[in-house]
Write a protein that holds these residues in place. Structure first.
Motif, mmCIF file in Angstrom:
data_model
loop_
_atom_site.group_PDB
_atom_site.id
_atom_site.type_symbol
_atom_site.label_atom_id
_atom_site.label_comp_id
_atom_site.label_asym_id
_atom_site.label_seq_id
_atom_site.Cartn_x
_atom_site.Cartn_y
_atom_site.Cartn_z
ATOM 1 N N ASP A 141 -0.780 7.674 6.438
ATOM 2 C CA ASP A 141 -1.114 6.341 6.919
ATOM 3 C C ASP A 141 -1.620 6.462 8.352
ATOM 4 O OD1 ASP A 141 -1.395 3.707 7.559
ATOM 5 O OD2 ASP A 141 0.641 3.104 7.008
ATOM 6 N N ALA A 142 -2.928 6.251 8.547
ATOM 7 C CA ALA A 142 -3.511 6.372 9.886
ATOM 8 C C ALA A 142 -3.164 5.187 10.774
ATOM 9 C CB ALA A 142 -5.026 6.515 9.780
ATOM 10 N N GLN A 143 -2.655 4.108 10.185
ATOM 11 C CA GLN A 143 -2.186 2.939 10.947
ATOM 12 C C GLN A 143 -3.270 2.375 11.879
ATOM 13 O OE1 GLN A 143 1.332 4.537 12.842
ATOM 14 N NE2 GLN A 143 2.615 4.052 11.068
ATOM 15 N N THR A 163 -13.002 0.135 8.949
ATOM 16 C CA THR A 163 -11.727 0.377 8.287
ATOM 17 C C THR A 163 -11.984 0.879 6.863
ATOM 18 O OG1 THR A 163 -10.669 -1.362 9.577
ATOM 19 C CG2 THR A 163 -9.542 -0.638 7.581
ATOM 20 N N ALA A 164 -11.355 1.986 6.513
ATOM 21 C CA ALA A 164 -11.570 2.565 5.189
ATOM 22 C C ALA A 164 -10.445 3.540 4.859
ATOM 23 C CB ALA A 164 -12.920 3.286 5.122
ATOM 24 N N ILE A 179 -5.911 9.367 2.961
ATOM 25 C CA ILE A 179 -5.732 8.846 4.315
ATOM 26 C C ILE A 179 -6.027 7.355 4.266
ATOM 27 C CG2 ILE A 179 -6.436 9.013 6.727
ATOM 28 C CD1 ILE A 179 -7.378 11.858 6.152
ATOM 29 N N ARG A 180 -5.010 6.569 4.514
ATOM 30 C CA ARG A 180 -5.153 5.118 4.422
ATOM 31 C C ARG A 180 -5.271 4.494 5.811
ATOM 32 N NH1 ARG A 180 -0.703 3.965 -0.273
ATOM 33 N NH2 ARG A 180 -2.132 4.005 -2.050
ATOM 34 N N ASN A 181 -5.875 3.303 5.834
ATOM 35 C CA ASN A 181 -5.939 2.482 7.052
ATOM 36 C C ASN A 181 -6.577 3.235 8.221
ATOM 37 O OD1 ASN A 181 -4.493 0.420 5.654
ATOM 38 N ND2 ASN A 181 -2.579 1.514 6.100
ATOM 39 N N ALA A 182 -7.660 3.928 7.938
ATOM 40 C CA ALA A 182 -8.347 4.706 8.975
ATOM 41 C C ALA A 182 -9.387 3.844 9.682
ATOM 42 C CB ALA A 182 -9.028 5.925 8.361
ATOM 43 N N LYS A 183 -9.454 3.988 10.980
ATOM 44 C CA LYS A 183 -10.583 3.451 11.743
ATOM 45 C C LYS A 183 -11.632 4.554 11.740
ATOM 46 C CE LYS A 183 -11.739 1.194 16.137
ATOM 47 N NZ LYS A 183 -11.212 0.795 17.482
ATOM 48 N N ILE A 197 -14.785 7.431 -0.342
ATOM 49 C CA ILE A 197 -14.534 6.662 0.878
ATOM 50 C C ILE A 197 -14.611 5.190 0.497
ATOM 51 C CG2 ILE A 197 -15.333 6.114 3.214
ATOM 52 C CD1 ILE A 197 -16.690 8.892 3.256
ATOM 53 N N GLY A 198 -13.558 4.439 0.782
ATOM 54 C CA GLY A 198 -13.549 3.031 0.411
ATOM 55 C C GLY A 198 -12.155 2.463 0.454
ATOM 56 N N ASN A 199 -11.743 1.796 -0.611
ATOM 57 C CA ASN A 199 -10.415 1.194 -0.668
ATOM 58 C C ASN A 199 -9.908 1.209 -2.109
ATOM 59 O OD1 ASN A 199 -12.001 -0.722 1.577
ATOM 60 N ND2 ASN A 199 -9.988 -0.003 2.210
ATOM 61 N N GLY A 200 -8.582 1.064 -2.244
ATOM 62 C CA GLY A 200 -7.975 0.950 -3.563
ATOM 63 C C GLY A 200 -7.726 2.259 -4.262
ATOM 64 N N PHE A 201 -7.681 3.365 -3.528
ATOM 65 C CA PHE A 201 -7.430 4.661 -4.139
ATOM 66 C C PHE A 201 -5.921 4.937 -4.184
ATOM 67 C CE2 PHE A 201 -11.409 5.415 -1.544
ATOM 68 C CZ PHE A 201 -12.267 5.089 -2.584
ATOM 69 N N SER A 202 -5.548 5.930 -4.980
ATOM 70 C CA SER A 202 -4.166 6.414 -5.004
ATOM 71 C C SER A 202 -4.187 7.920 -4.888
ATOM 72 C CB SER A 202 -3.473 5.991 -6.304
ATOM 73 O OG SER A 202 -4.154 6.535 -7.429
ATOM 74 N N GLY A 203 -3.145 8.449 -4.269
ATOM 75 C CA GLY A 203 -3.082 9.891 -4.071
ATOM 76 C C GLY A 203 -1.651 10.351 -3.977
ATOM 77 N N ALA A 204 -1.437 11.646 -4.279
ATOM 78 C CA ALA A 204 -0.084 12.182 -4.291
ATOM 79 C C ALA A 204 0.499 12.292 -2.891
ATOM 80 C CB ALA A 204 -0.081 13.547 -4.967
ATOM 81 N N ASN A 205 -0.339 12.628 -1.899
ATOM 82 C CA ASN A 205 0.113 12.791 -0.524
ATOM 83 C C ASN A 205 -0.648 11.804 0.352
ATOM 84 O OD1 ASN A 205 1.836 15.443 -0.592
ATOM 85 N ND2 ASN A 205 -0.001 15.872 -1.799
ATOM 86 N N VAL A 206 0.083 10.856 0.893
ATOM 87 C CA VAL A 206 -0.536 9.778 1.644
ATOM 88 C C VAL A 206 -0.278 9.956 3.135
ATOM 89 C CG1 VAL A 206 -0.593 7.287 2.051
ATOM 90 C CG2 VAL A 206 -0.356 8.169 -0.280
#
Length: 426
Positions: free
Chosen positions: A66-68, A42-43, A27-31, A55-64
């Motif tokens: 985007d929390a926008q 933001t994390a 889950i990217r760009n989460a508040k 929990i943080g930043n710079g991860f990669s995952g198969a299913n993304v």
């Protein structure tokens, strides 16, 4: 494809009723609000094997996903309910929440060993209704109509996903004040007499064979656990004087208690804070409904939280069928002076700590079950809704019996001339 390979593929897909393994998610760009009084930040959240891996930043995952920049929170507390032990309130055969034995004021039967979690139905239609609104767990209560004792029985915490049953220690529910007077000789003074006798039986001061004994051997064993700190007593009580007496009783007997109701709890906020007693309030109560609640006020939750009392929420009108309204109560508390962070804690860490299940629910942390909700806006604003609900790492469909009925009856009418059957045949 061979029959064996086809069967294997179906099993892995969950088509034959075997659930597929939770997929890894990012889950990217989460508040992100971790839970409790933590402020949003933001994390990104990495989920693996149904657990929060990082929990943080710079991860990669198969299913993304985007929390926008939208709010992402732990799945919320659905309140003190009968979800899974009640389907239709008016149909007795679907209600398992109360034990009706004995006669009021004549032959009361006191059975603290009664445990409603044994009847929990993980396939209840009420579960997807509330889960689709971001509610992830509930405290099942014992009680309801027809009970002939101030001791209503035990409940426990259930997650609104899967069939693992209740988690954590049990809670014992008792009814005090005028609400329980009918089960204790029509006097609230008699309630303390009865409770003291029950403790005397547990401590061996009254023999099990005595004609005055009220407990079964199982009942004595059950109450002994609460005397040993292995659970919390949830007392339904409103009047300030009754709350003071409850605090004296719990301190004298070293029993952990919580208050459900507490319309006049603001009057004794310092004592509650000193005793670290959590209070579950109805933040929509604005006017007294009986003589026990003459001091009702809308800023009750705010005054309690300001004094340092752990505050959560409850309501008792269709609390199982519309548990999702607990968010409205929390938002209403904020509108009447409660800090947003304290109200959010009332839907997350406060009830989790009160029930001893903080290691499983109520917050977002590495190693914990990935029970997460992506919201369209502020989760305490009723104009916001759950956009994604993830339980144990699975992105669940926001479907329920209510949404299916909505879709059926908003669709165009069937055309008999085209050979279409009436909706009832769908």
């Amino acid at each position: 494809m061979s029959r064996r390979l086809l069967l294997t593929a179906l099993l892995l897909a969950g088509v034959l009723g075997v659930p597929a393994a939770a997929q890894d998610l990012l889950i990217r760009n989460a508040k992100l609000v971790l839970g409790g009084t933590a402020t949003a930040r933001t994390a990104d959240i990495l989920v693996r094997n149904g657990k929060i891996a990082a929990i943080g930043n710079g991860f990669s995952g198969a299913n993304v996903i985007d929390a926008q920049g939208k709010f992402v929170t732990p799945a919320l507390f659905a309140g003190i309910t009968d979800i899974g032990v009640e389907e239709v309130s008016g149909e007795r055969s679907t209600v398992d929440a109360s034990l009706s034995m004995g006669q009021r004021n004549v032959n009361p039967i006191i059975r603290p060993e009664f445990d409603v979690t044994l009847a929990y139905n993980p396939d209840s239609v009420l579960i997807p209704v509330n889960r689709a609104e971001g509610m992830g767990w509930s405290l099942l209560s014992a009680g309801g109509g027809g009970v002939s004792s101030i001791v209503l029985g035990q409940g426990g915490v259930v997650r609104l996903h899967g069939d693992e049953g209740a988690i954590g220690p049990r809670a014992l529910f008792v009814e005090l004040g005028s609400a329980g007077a009918g089960e204790s000789g029509n006097s609230r003074a008699a309630q303390w007499m009865v409770l003291d006798q029950l403790l005397d039986e547990v401590r061996g001061r009254i023999a099990p064979t005595s004609q005055f004994a009220l407990l079964t051997p199982a009942g004595r064993d059950t109450l002994r656990k609460y005397l040993n700190g292995q659970g919390r007593v949830f007392a339904s009580v409103q009047r300030a004087s009754d709350i003071r007496q409850l605090l004296r009783w719990s301190a004298a007997n070293k029993v952990k208690v919580a208050i459900v109701g507490g319309d006049e709890a603001w009057k004794v906020a310092p004592q509650l804070a000193a005793a670290k007693v959590p209070v579950f309030v109805n933040a929509l109560n604005a006017l007294p409904s009986n003589f026990d609640s003459l001091g009702t006020r809308l800023d009750n939750a705010a005054l309690l939280a300001k004094a340092g009392v752990p505050v959560s929420f409850y309501f008792d009108d269709m609390q199982s069928h519309m548990a999702y309204k607990l968010r409205q109560l929390a938002g209403n508390a904020v509108a009447n002076g409660m800090r947003w962070e304290d109200a959010f804690a009332g839907l997350t860490t406060v009830p989790a700590d009160a029930m001893g299940v903080a290691s499983r629910v109520g917050s977002v942390a590495v190693g914990r079950d990935a029970d997460l909700v992506v919201w369209t806006g502020d989760p305490l604003d009723v104009a916001s809704v759950a956009e994604r609900v993830i339980m144990s790492g699975k992105d669940l469909p926001l479907r329920s019996r209510q949404s299916e009925l909505r879709d059926r009856y908003t669709a165009p009418l069937p055309d008999p001339a085209a050979g279409q059957l009436p909706r009832a045949y769908d």
